[in-house]
Write an enzyme that holds these catalytic residues in place. Sequence first.
Site, PDB file in Angstrom:
ATOM      1  N   GLY A 198       0.800  -1.225   0.000  1.00 45.18           N
ATOM      2  CA  GLY A 198       0.000   0.000   0.000  1.00 45.18           C
ATOM      3  C   GLY A 198       0.831   1.273   0.000  1.00 45.18           C
ATOM      4  O   GLY A 198       0.278   2.376   0.051  1.00 45.18           O
ATOM      5  N   SER A 199       2.144   1.153  -0.068  1.00 47.28           N
ATOM      6  CA  SER A 199       3.017   2.321   0.082  1.00 47.28           C
ATOM      7  C   SER A 199       2.844   3.323  -1.065  1.00 47.28           C
ATOM      8  O   SER A 199       3.034   2.979  -2.242  1.00 47.28           O
ATOM      9  CB  SER A 199       4.476   1.845   0.152  1.00 47.28           C
ATOM     10  OG  SER A 199       5.357   2.905  -0.143  1.00 47.28           O
ATOM     11  N   ASN A 200       2.527   4.561  -0.676  1.00 45.95           N
ATOM     12  CA  ASN A 200       2.472   5.648  -1.668  1.00 45.95           C
ATOM     13  C   ASN A 200       3.868   5.921  -2.213  1.00 45.95           C
ATOM     14  O   ASN A 200       4.032   6.260  -3.373  1.00 45.95           O
ATOM     15  CB  ASN A 200       1.962   6.942  -1.014  1.00 45.95           C
ATOM     16  CG  ASN A 200       0.522   6.834  -0.581  1.00 45.95           C
ATOM     17  OD1 ASN A 200      -0.334   6.451  -1.371  1.00 45.95           O
ATOM     18  ND2 ASN A 200       0.246   7.163   0.678  1.00 45.95           N
TER      19      ASN A 200
END
Length: 328
Positions: free
Chosen positions: A82-84
């Site tokens: 989920g890392s931006n």
Amino acid sequence: MAVTPDHPGMTLPRAELGVLPTPLHAAPQLAEALGVRGRLLLKRDDLSGFAVAGNKTRPLEMLIAGAWASGARVLVTGGTPGSNFCQAAAAAAAWAGLRCVLVYAGSPSPVRHPNEAAAIHWGARIRWTHDPDRASVDAAIEKTAAELTEEGQTAFPVPRGGATPLGATGFHLAALELDAQLDGPATVVVGTGSGGTLAGLVSGAVALGRRLRMRGASVSRPPEETARRVLELSRGCARLMGTEPPREADVVLDDARGPGHGRPSEEGERAARLALRASGVVLDPVYSAKALGALARILGDRRADPDLTTVFWHTGGLLDAVAGWESR
Ligand SMILES: Cc1ncc(COP(=O)(O)O)c(C=O)c1O
């Protein structure tokens, strides 16, 4: 490629990814809705102009230039699916003509997070640590970069969140950018995870003579732990910039974790609803909603000085806003 603007000792190259300066908007209805007295301004890094990178455009401008300067062909970084930051790094590497390898914590899941899907779409290769602990990524980034370099593909390793002194210089410059848009002192609130964003802002604020007061809303670690990381990073950043080193008292963090990292908080949900209704602004549940919720809790008491200016640094997180609200 540009060289960063005139600044004591500042000769670091910068890849021009963003459309800067980002806008600074007045938000009087949102101030009213949150109970914040005085002027509330929104620093719109959600509109930073590169891909869907939000605040991460700024560290990536410095890191991509660093990768080019080192002769690297591959950018290696990591985080959770989920890392931006991972998603933004994949886009920046594609733009820069570099390959990108992302190391994700855990194992593949049948349903891809939009940030993971976007990173793959933009050409990133994924490796998994098969360990759900986020910290498992740290050693794996270094190991992957060393393996690739040994195979002849010179790699540029970047820690989670782009949190290095070099990455933070992008936010040191952002503090100068904000200062030029303001007509006086202000308190600035920003969501804080890996700490690189706040570290650069603190370094910039100190260089400006402390007329900006930076406050981080810690969303992933206890505030004391985050403060230690931020202080170290901000001192490294100031060293690169040739400016005064920040002191312990320059790093202020509030607890905005709620039920835990990545899990929406009630305080954040309320802030996000009000932000949309009052200002048409979309906040994500992991960072920006929790940061605005913390701002309202800390600065929304009616005793606050009505002459104060408060700036909420909107860091983006758009794909998390699409993915994350249902997970509570
Ligand atoms: C939307 C958003 N806001 C804030 C942050 C926090 O930035 P930092 O990791 O530099 O503390 C992040 C980090 O990933 C982010 O994606």
